[in-house]
Design an enzyme around this catalytic site. Structure first.
Site, short mmCIF file in Angstrom:
data_model
loop_
_atom_site.label_atom_id
_atom_site.label_comp_id
_atom_site.label_asym_id
_atom_site.label_seq_id
_atom_site.Cartn_x
_atom_site.Cartn_y
_atom_site.Cartn_z
N SER A 14 0.84 -1.19 0.00
CA SER A 14 0.00 0.00 0.00
C SER A 14 0.88 1.25 0.00
CB SER A 14 -0.91 0.02 1.23
OG SER A 14 -1.83 -1.04 1.17
N GLY A 26 2.90 -0.76 9.82
CA GLY A 26 2.68 0.69 9.85
C GLY A 26 2.74 1.32 8.48
N CYS A 53 -6.44 -1.27 6.94
CA CYS A 53 -5.28 -1.57 7.80
C CYS A 53 -5.65 -1.21 9.24
CB CYS A 53 -4.07 -0.76 7.33
SG CYS A 53 -2.65 -1.03 8.40
N ASN A 97 -8.83 -7.70 5.45
CA ASN A 97 -7.54 -7.29 5.97
C ASN A 97 -7.35 -7.98 7.32
OD1 ASN A 97 -5.14 -5.77 6.60
ND2 ASN A 97 -5.88 -4.20 5.18
N SER A 99 0.33 -14.20 4.06
CA SER A 99 1.25 -14.79 5.04
C SER A 99 1.82 -16.14 4.64
CB SER A 99 0.53 -14.96 6.38
OG SER A 99 -0.06 -13.77 6.80
C1 LIG Z 1 3.40 -8.20 6.79
C2 LIG Z 1 2.06 -7.82 6.27
C3 LIG Z 1 1.87 -6.57 5.70
C4 LIG Z 1 0.62 -6.20 5.21
N1 LIG Z 1 0.47 -4.98 4.62
C5 LIG Z 1 -0.70 -4.66 4.04
C6 LIG Z 1 -0.85 -3.46 3.32
O1 LIG Z 1 0.08 -2.69 3.17
N2 LIG Z 1 -2.07 -3.19 2.77
C7 LIG Z 1 -3.13 -4.03 2.89
O2 LIG Z 1 -4.21 -3.73 2.37
N3 LIG Z 1 -3.02 -5.18 3.57
C8 LIG Z 1 -1.83 -5.52 4.15
N4 LIG Z 1 -1.71 -6.71 4.81
C9 LIG Z 1 -2.87 -7.60 4.92
C10 LIG Z 1 -2.82 -8.69 3.87
O3 LIG Z 1 -2.89 -8.15 2.58
C11 LIG Z 1 -3.98 -9.68 4.05
O4 LIG Z 1 -5.20 -8.98 3.95
C12 LIG Z 1 -3.93 -10.35 5.40
O5 LIG Z 1 -2.60 -10.63 5.77
C13 LIG Z 1 -4.74 -11.66 5.42
O6 LIG Z 1 -4.27 -12.57 4.48
P1 LIG Z 1 -3.23 -13.77 4.84
O7 LIG Z 1 -3.82 -14.51 6.00
O8 LIG Z 1 -3.14 -14.56 3.59
O9 LIG Z 1 -1.95 -13.11 5.21
C14 LIG Z 1 -0.47 -7.09 5.32
C15 LIG Z 1 -0.28 -8.34 5.91
C16 LIG Z 1 0.95 -8.72 6.38
C17 LIG Z 1 1.11 -10.07 7.02
#
Ligand SMILES: Cc1cc2nc3c(=O)[nH]c(=O)nc-3n(C[C@H](O)[C@H](O)[C@H](O)COP(=O)(O)O)c2cc1C
Ligand SMILES: Cc1cc2nc3c(=O)[nH]c(=O)nc-3n(C[C@H](O)[C@H](O)[C@H](O)COP(=O)(O)OP(=O)(O)OC[C@H]3O[C@@H](n4cnc5c(N)ncnc54)[C@H](O)[C@@H]3O)c2cc1C
Ligand SMILES: Cc1cc2nc3c(=O)[nH]c(=O)nc-3n(C[C@H](O)[C@H](O)[C@H](O)COP(=O)(O)OP(=O)(O)OC[C@H]3O[C@@H](n4cnc5c(N)ncnc54)[C@H](O)[C@@H]3O)c2cc1C
Ligand SMILES: Cc1cc2nc3c(=O)[nH]c(=O)nc-3n(C[C@H](O)[C@H](O)[C@H](O)COP(=O)(O)O)c2cc1C
Ligand code: FES
Ligand code: FES
Lengths: 273, 304, 304, 273
Positions: free
Chosen positions: B42, B68, B129, B191, B265
């Site tokens: 993002s 952050g 977020c 998210n 993840s």
């Molecule tokens: C390290 C990390 C950074 C993330 N940064 C963002 C971000 O910048 N913008 C966003 O919309 N979601 C962000 N997310 C959320 C992920 O895109 C996703 O919605 C969330 O991790 C759930 O999916 P997962 O279980 O497959 O990780 C982040 C997740 C993680 C673990």
């Protein structure tokens, strides 16, 4: 590659472990310091790093320089805070992480090239080589005599060349000056860690001498997650993660990459060396 | 090719925002590992260094993070989008979705208008977020703001706009509806979920930001429920994300109503998760006599 | 003895509502296994048979359930409260907290006034069950209704009133504040989190009610965060519940701000979990030089 | 007690498995039915039960009457729906659950007392005894000849007494009529399953004859979760859960309990037998 890049089992909790400092000692006259914890890293391999959490300040990557210790120099907030901690104080540690150096066989001839605090992850490699009776040559550089670390550790396992920028100890000049003179064909493996500008020059010499295929470089990038997810530490153009696919890379994997040219800060912005 | 909400995906698995999306090279590597599309990290109106570390740790059945929203600002990021658009092998066209954030509609529009020049295939608005004051979920739990921001971006850009939703609300359907009213081409759910982990030896909350967002297997049932509810509420496609780490997870999400899935993840264990999930989805379709993913989207809703 | 929000507990571990709380005999058995108090199953204005089965299944790192608030109505339940109050060994006095629910303030008051006769040590208002239409979280995500119902019950009864909160809101602190304004003696956080699990072989959502509430280890970080936030927001005690299955979990919750903990799903593995947790808390206090639980409640908030 | 009351490992996912019906067969002339699945229960023990999920209708407990089968009679919605399913249809099954019967040694003399569909969980016990060459006496009762199940299964492993309420087969009367005549001192173990009113009478006779310590009863209560959490199935005054601490209980654990007196419906309201 036979190494095991990810030591962690799937689904295993891995939050910082509480570690009490049981000893602190100066690693260099200038104040580089080694701190020892009451808990050891789990099966650390030479070249592994850990994340050290100085609570309330920051968590930073440091090489595992001992089974239960790290060696660092003060460069900013976190290292300054770490420097102030005393025996009995605690930090959080997690790791060991990352892809380690390939271990040499005992009948191999190896060359270690270490610059400044870059000697930290190479110390355990020297120890391994010593116990394994591998034949070691080390080129250890620093700015001044006062900045040198691990002299004994490298010395006891073979031939040691020392260089200092100001000539206060060993040869006046850079590790590359020694490297240029050495017959690299003599070595089966070459291990390098130090400031990126130094490593860049080492890379160039090894490449020129046709020795790049036997090199391994431990490199640094800004780490956020430290576990291969966030992407903060990825290098161009391979897209490899320094925290998980590295920090140790064979020299040939660093060809045509950003290595030696630029890195990124915590925001992801490119920073030219 | 697999078309979702105006975006042509190579297959239904997409890299989630904020994961391995800092650089173009990293995203190209993810594409090589089978992703049908990638969402960039993002990007916002000004450079952000993010919270102090620790910023992410692994838990028993998931992860918690508080990065952050680190990013070099929209002014720096165009080159990375361009790199991943242009760096793909000929004939291989994984989509590039640009995730953006801002504190209000104006900021969103500024970022979007600039980045559109670098030809992403769509925007994903991060209104979700959970650990960035004044951004993300702080705005995204208010349906009026969600509608307003979506509309503002839609009015100014010519590519599809996806809106990413937070599960930290009483009724995600309501927020989804707001995005739809604003003109969103798809909603993306979910998210991360607000959480905290404390190290009992020291008493300290583990993250630099103290609290953060949960991801990984532990949030999958929450994500499935959100996707299921959104599928009932909105008429635009729903993209499912949260806890997917294998084909079974992806299929579950698709049955709940997801038109495509995002994976974040799970790269912790293997970047090749995309390839693996795609193969598994294919096998499932074959074994069960379906000829395309479309046939099973939201299937669970029909079983009553 | 350990006093929390006007209730004398034998120790800080309490059986959570809806778990092994259908009969007095069952609750006595839980007390024999070390619980410092028990919360009865939630009892409402009229008999409820609950949702069709499956009503609870085990997941990888937790559970999902949709019981549907089965209960024989307040008119039948007094005897069970009496049994657990009177059936304890002499000198052993684990508290009995009567969990109640209703669709509005009037129903809550009717149920409370009747059950008060059977001398429970406190009421716990279930404003948080995620899968009972018109009850629980449906009401509990609205601060006005939470305040109104809490006040109505407080006005009519002479024993402490705890209010149990749902995590399915954007800001649990706000709901906690509403309960406090209504006169609550404590808030209890959290009830289960909305979720769904689909069997991909058949396509069917697994629960009789299709979706349900998540509990167990997977929700602990969410519960810890809610407790932490409530501790910052309200001045009344916070009772922590969600995913506690050992002493470490309980201590984490207490450090986050819990004055006592409730344990539900962990009886799946062993009913003696209460004993085990209590012993572990004692050990932790001893090892770290504390003389009472009170000294560590909310300790994490001071570390900055 | 040496038995393993909870078969499930901690933290293991346990949602209903999709099971295809590969065969259905009448277990009694009156229409009690056995259905067989394409998957077997994992290590079922005699006395274990499973939860059978007839999707869209309900999930109900049924004894594991075969390694991959259950035997039931139609009493309401769920059993009626199950009865309509054909080969190729699917249900969800989970289990085996609960505390099973204590297995007899081969040199032991055992008595099985089964009433109506209560023979279902006792069938596998008879099979075990047969293979193990344990000496078995069975008293098998039903309302009429048409309601009898598993006659052959019990017959082949020892002596079989049959009773029917209307005398259409075996002795006219109840299993208790036979029981009263038997010398219970001859048996090392007595296993009982049937309608609670029958079990109540069996209990009384065994108690009067001083044999209660060798009895085990498999009892039924309304199950919601089936896995020991919700409390729906707890019995007074012990508070034990029929789904997890049972469904098989030693007779002496049923003394001074609600057994034979009352149970509870799905709301938790007491229902007197
Ligand atoms: C390290 C990390 C950074 C993330 N940064 C963002 C971000 O910048 N913008 C966003 O919309 N979601 C962000 N997310 C959320 C992920 O895109 C996703 O919605 C969330 O991790 C759930 O999916 P997962 O279980 O497959 O990780 C982040 C997740 C993680 C673990
Ligand atoms: C794999 C690896 C191994 C390392 N091993 C050692 C070691 O053994 N001994 C040692 O003294 N140093 C080591 N470093 C460098 C060390 O991490 C930085 O010196 C330290 O993070 C500085 O933190 P600070 O707060 O004191 O300085 P700051 O003022 O925050 O930053 C100074 C510089 O340190 C670097 N830095 C800061 N934070 C990080 C971070 N999270 N990740 C990476 N770099 C950062 C940046 O380049 C930054 O410009 C290693 C770095 C890496 C990536
Ligand atoms: C441990 C155990 C093992 C059993 N084994 C068998 C068996 O092998 N064969 C067999 O035919 N029957 C068995 N039963 C009984 C069987 O579960 C009921 O006949 C069935 O649940 C009826 O469901 P229904 O919807 O057809 O009837 P409904 O009309 O719903 O109910 C009729 C009666 O069945 C009982 N019942 C309904 N739902 C449940 C439930 N969830 N849990 C317990 N009882 C319920 C109640 O007493 C109810 O009054 C067993 C029960 C238990 C507890
Ligand atoms: C089977 C089951 C039934 C429940 N019934 C109720 C209930 O009637 N009232 C209530 O307030 N909470 C109920 N809950 C929620 C629990 O009290 C508790 O808040 C939740 O399960 C989280 O705690 P745990 O992780 O320790 O189980 C129930 C939970 C379960 C698992
Ligand atoms: S620091 Fe996050 S991927 Fe390397
Ligand atoms: S049915 Fe839930 S405890 Fe037995």
């Amino acid at each position: 590659m036979a190494c095991d890049c990810s030591k962690k089992e799937k689904g295993k909790k891995d939050i910082p472990k509480n570690a009490k400092i049981i000893k602190t000692e100066n690693a260099s006259i200038s104040g580089k310091k080694t701190i020892y914890f009451d808990i050891s890293f789990e099966n650390p391999m030479p070249g592994n790093f850990c994340m050290v959490w100085i609570r309330g300040i920051d968590e930073i990557p440091l090489g595992c320089s001992y089974e239960n210790g790290v060696t660092f120099q003060v460069v900013g907030d976190a290292t300054a805070a770490l420097d102030k901690l005393k025996t009995g104080d605690t930090v959080g540690i997690r790791g060991p992480y990352g892809r380690p150096f390939t271990l040499p066989d005992s009948n191999e001839n190896i060359l270690i090239v270490a610059g400044g605090i870059g000697a930290a992850p190479l110390g355990p490699l020297a120890d391994f080589a010593f116990e394994n009776e591998t034949h070691v040559t080390t080129v250890l550089g620093a700015r001044t005599e006062n900045d040198l670390i691990f002299e004994d550790r490298f010395d006891r396992c073979g031939k040691l060349y020392i260089t200092t920028d100001d000539g206060t100890k060993g040869e006046k000049g850079f590790v590359t000056d020694v490297l240029k003179r050495l017959n690299l064909a003599e070595y089966d493996r070459i291990y390098v860690c130090g400031p990126e500008i130094m490593m860049k020059n080492v890379f160039a010499i090894c490449d020129a001498k046709g020795a790049i295929d036997k090199t391994e470089f431990s490199i640094e990038r800004y780490f956020k997650c430290g576990v291969g997810v966030c992407g903060a530490c990825c290098i161009d153009e391979s897209g490899l993660r320094v925290c998980k696919d590295g920090p140790v890379f064979p020299g040939n994997m660093l060809k045509s990459t950003e290595f030696g040219k630029y890195g990124r800060d915590a925001s992801g912005k490119k920073i030219t060396f | 090719m697999y078309s979702v909400a105006g975006v042509e995906l190579k297959n239904p698995t997409v890299l989630a925002a904020g994961v391995l999306g800092t650089t173009g090279a990293s995203m190209l590597r993810v594409i090589e590992n089978g992703a049908g599309g990638v969402v960039t990290k993002s990007v916002g109106p000004s450079p952000v260094f993010g919270h102090a570390n620790p910023s992410m740790v692994a838990l028993e059945c998931g992860y918690i993070n508080a990065m952050g929203l680190p990013n070099p600002s929209y002014l720096e990021f165009g080159a990375e989008i361009k790199k991943v658009k242009n760096g793909q092998k000929i004939g291989e066209n994984s989509a590039v979705i640009s995730s953006i954030f801002g504190g209000n509609a104006k900021e969103f529009v500024t970022v979007a208008k600039h980045l559109e020049k670098f030809k992403p295939d769509a925007f994903e608005l991060n209104l979700s977020c959970p650990h960035a004051e004044g951004y993300g979920a702080a705005i995204g739990s208010n349906p009026c703001q969600v509608e307003e921001i979506t509309k503002a971006v839609k009015d100014e850009v010519n590519i599809p706009v996806w809106v990413k939703l937070t599960p930290n609300v009483s009724d995600i359907g309501k927020i989804g509806k707001a995005a739809e009213s604003g003109g969103a081409d798809a909603v993306v759910a979910i998210n991360t979920i607000k959480g905290m982990v404390i190290d009992i030896k020291s008493g300290w909350p583990v993250l630099g930001n103290r609290s953060g967002g949960l991801s990984g297997p532990m949030i999958k049932p929450i994500a499935v429920k959100c996707v299921y509810d959104l599928f009932e509420t909105v008429s635009i496609p729903v993209i499912g994300v949260g806890g997917i780490s294998n084909a079974e997870d992806a299929i579950e999400m698709i049955l709940a109503g997801a038109a495509a899935v995002q994976i974040g993840s799970a790269v912790y264990d293997e970047i090749s998760v995309f390839e693996k999930v795609n193969r598994g989805i294919e096998d499932y379709l074959n074994e069960n006599g379906y000829s395309s993913v479309e046939e099973i989207i939201g299937l669970s809703h029909k079983l009553k």
